[in-house]
Design an enzyme around this catalytic site. Structure first.
Site, PDB file in Angstrom:
ATOM      1  N   GLY A  59       0.810  -1.365  -0.128  1.00  0.00           N
ATOM      2  CA  GLY A  59       0.021   0.131   0.122  1.00  0.00           C
ATOM      3  C   GLY A  59       0.819   1.159  -0.090  1.00  0.00           C
ATOM      4  O   GLY A  59       1.927   1.369  -0.754  1.00  0.00           O
ATOM      5  N   GLU A  60       0.761   1.933   0.887  1.00  0.00           N
ATOM      6  CA  GLU A  60       1.412   3.278   1.133  1.00  0.00           C
ATOM      7  C   GLU A  60       2.210   3.430   2.522  1.00  0.00           C
ATOM      8  O   GLU A  60       1.466   3.510   3.542  1.00  0.00           O
ATOM      9  CB  GLU A  60       0.814   4.292   0.515  1.00  0.00           C
ATOM     10  N   SER A  61       3.361   3.188   2.501  1.00  0.00           N
ATOM     11  CA  SER A  61       3.807   2.934   4.078  1.00  0.00           C
ATOM     12  C   SER A  61       3.985   4.067   4.825  1.00  0.00           C
ATOM     13  O   SER A  61       3.582   4.117   5.952  1.00  0.00           O
ATOM     14  CB  SER A  61       5.505   2.406   3.897  1.00  0.00           C
ATOM     15  N   CYS A  91       6.018  -5.370   0.320  1.00  0.00           N
ATOM     16  CA  CYS A  91       6.080  -4.237  -0.278  1.00  0.00           C
ATOM     17  C   CYS A  91       6.022  -3.071   0.683  1.00  0.00           C
ATOM     18  O   CYS A  91       7.046  -3.047   1.384  1.00  0.00           O
ATOM     19  CB  CYS A  91       5.010  -4.011  -1.692  1.00  0.00           C
ATOM     20  N   ARG A 123      12.814   3.271  -0.512  1.00  0.00           N
ATOM     21  CA  ARG A 123      11.346   3.201  -1.133  1.00  0.00           C
ATOM     22  C   ARG A 123      11.648   3.604  -2.517  1.00  0.00           C
ATOM     23  O   ARG A 123      12.417   4.264  -2.946  1.00  0.00           O
ATOM     24  CB  ARG A 123      10.580   4.361  -0.214  1.00  0.00           C
ATOM     25  N   ARG A 152       6.098  -0.046  -7.800  1.00  0.00           N
ATOM     26  CA  ARG A 152       6.579   1.122  -6.972  1.00  0.00           C
ATOM     27  C   ARG A 152       7.533   0.342  -5.840  1.00  0.00           C
ATOM     28  O   ARG A 152       7.114   1.054  -4.552  1.00  0.00           O
ATOM     29  CB  ARG A 152       5.644   2.227  -6.626  1.00  0.00           C
ATOM     30  N   HIS A 191       4.550  -8.541  -4.664  1.00  0.00           N
ATOM     31  CA  HIS A 191       3.316  -8.577  -4.147  1.00  0.00           C
ATOM     32  C   HIS A 191       2.899 -10.113  -4.301  1.00  0.00           C
ATOM     33  O   HIS A 191       2.423 -10.482  -5.506  1.00  0.00           O
ATOM     34  CB  HIS A 191       2.302  -7.825  -4.931  1.00  0.00           C
ATOM     35  N   GLU A 193       0.539 -11.656  -3.461  1.00  0.00           N
ATOM     36  CA  GLU A 193      -0.840 -11.768  -3.223  1.00  0.00           C
ATOM     37  C   GLU A 193      -1.687 -11.502  -4.439  1.00  0.00           C
ATOM     38  O   GLU A 193      -2.801 -11.741  -4.790  1.00  0.00           O
ATOM     39  CB  GLU A 193      -1.443 -11.047  -2.118  1.00  0.00           C
TER      40      GLU A 193
HETATM   41  N1  GLN Z   1       5.831   2.920  -2.880  1.00  0.00           N
HETATM   42  C1  GLN Z   1       4.929   2.439  -1.596  1.00  0.00           C
HETATM   43  C2  GLN Z   1       5.472   3.027  -0.569  1.00  0.00           C
HETATM   44  O1  GLN Z   1       6.753   3.392  -0.518  1.00  0.00           O
HETATM   45  C3  GLN Z   1       4.900   1.021  -1.733  1.00  0.00           C
HETATM   46  C4  GLN Z   1       4.469   0.378  -2.728  1.00  0.00           C
HETATM   47  C5  GLN Z   1       3.647  -0.966  -2.652  1.00  0.00           C
HETATM   48  O2  GLN Z   1       3.372  -1.309  -1.253  1.00  0.00           O
HETATM   49  N2  GLN Z   1       3.245  -1.335  -3.750  1.00  0.00           N
HETATM   50  O3  GLN Z   1       5.176   2.875   0.676  1.00  0.00           O
END
Ligand code: GLN
Length: 216
Positions: A59-61, A91, A123, A152, A191, A193
């Site tokens: 997701g987005e850390s 991720c 990241r 990403r 990922h 999943e």
């Molecule tokens: N780019 C996201 C981050 O730095 C991680 C991307 C992902 O979980 N697919 O949090």
């Protein structure tokens, strides 16, 4: 041997938690979506300590880290990890597990994290051209052709002595770790999943089974 299915928590604050749920259920585990340290709404589950393991999804850390703090989950998860509960970060989940986090240019970032994995994550490490890609990876102890989707994605740029590198990719002139293990902690830059390939989840459930045997 007990026939009771393993009960695995999936952190469900943000990101790809539903896909992890499906993958774990396809492996025969029961899944509880975790948004609170004590989720009284689920009768199978009274507190994180009852879980056999926990997945931290992609997701987005930074968002996930802030939500973990806001919902009082950060310290609870750190305690679980320290007690030996298996934690699997993918991720953004990998980033959250790491002791140090840096940006794409190597600058140290002070974002909330569990910090249990003795490693430094970079990241968005693949740059714009390689925002997302798929490949097959040789993952030690799992299989030589694991399907891996990178979105990403982070790379692991350094590891401490207790961290075992399970898979690497070529990144520029260097090979960099994209799957690692440290005791009860498993982390992957990609990922698993999002593919039909359940072998990494099955491997994680092996950790969970051993942990359940020990804590019983
Ligand atoms: N780019 C996201 C981050 O730095 C991680 C991307 C992902 O979980 N697919 O949090």
């Amino acid at each position: 041997m007990s026939a009771r299915p393993l009960c695995v928590g999936v952190l469900a604050l943000q990101g790809a938690f539903r896909e992890h749920r499906k993958a774990l259920e396809a492996c025969g585990a029961e899944v509880v979506e975790i948004r609170r340290p004590l989720d009284a709404s689920d009768s199978r589950f009274k507190g994180l300590g009852k879980l056999d393991g926990m997945v931290l999804p992609g997701g987005e850390s930074t968002t996930m880290g802030k939500l973990l703090q806001d919902w009082d989950l950060l310290a609870a998860l750190v305690n679980c990890g320290r007690a030996g509960m298996p934690l699997f970060g993918t991720c953004a989940g990998l980033i959250l597990l790491c002791r140090e986090i840096e940006g794409p240019d190597g600058e140290l970032l002070a974002q909330p994290r569990l910090g249990l994995l003795d490693a430094r994550a970079r990241r968005n490490a693949f740059g714009r051209q390689l925002d997302s890609f798929e490949t097959r990876l040789d993952v030690k102890g799992v299989a030589s052709d694991v399907e891996a989707v990178f979105i990403r994605a982070p790379l692991i740029v350094s590891t401490g002595p207790e961290v075992e590198v399970l898979a690497e990719v070529q990144a520029g002139t260097e090979k960099r770790a994209v799957a690692v293990r440290q005791g009860n902690l498993l982390a992957a830059s990609f990922h698993p999943e999002l593919t039909g390939d359940l072998r990494l989840h099955e491997s994680f459930l092996g950790y969970c089974r051993r942990w359940r045997g020990r804590k019983a």
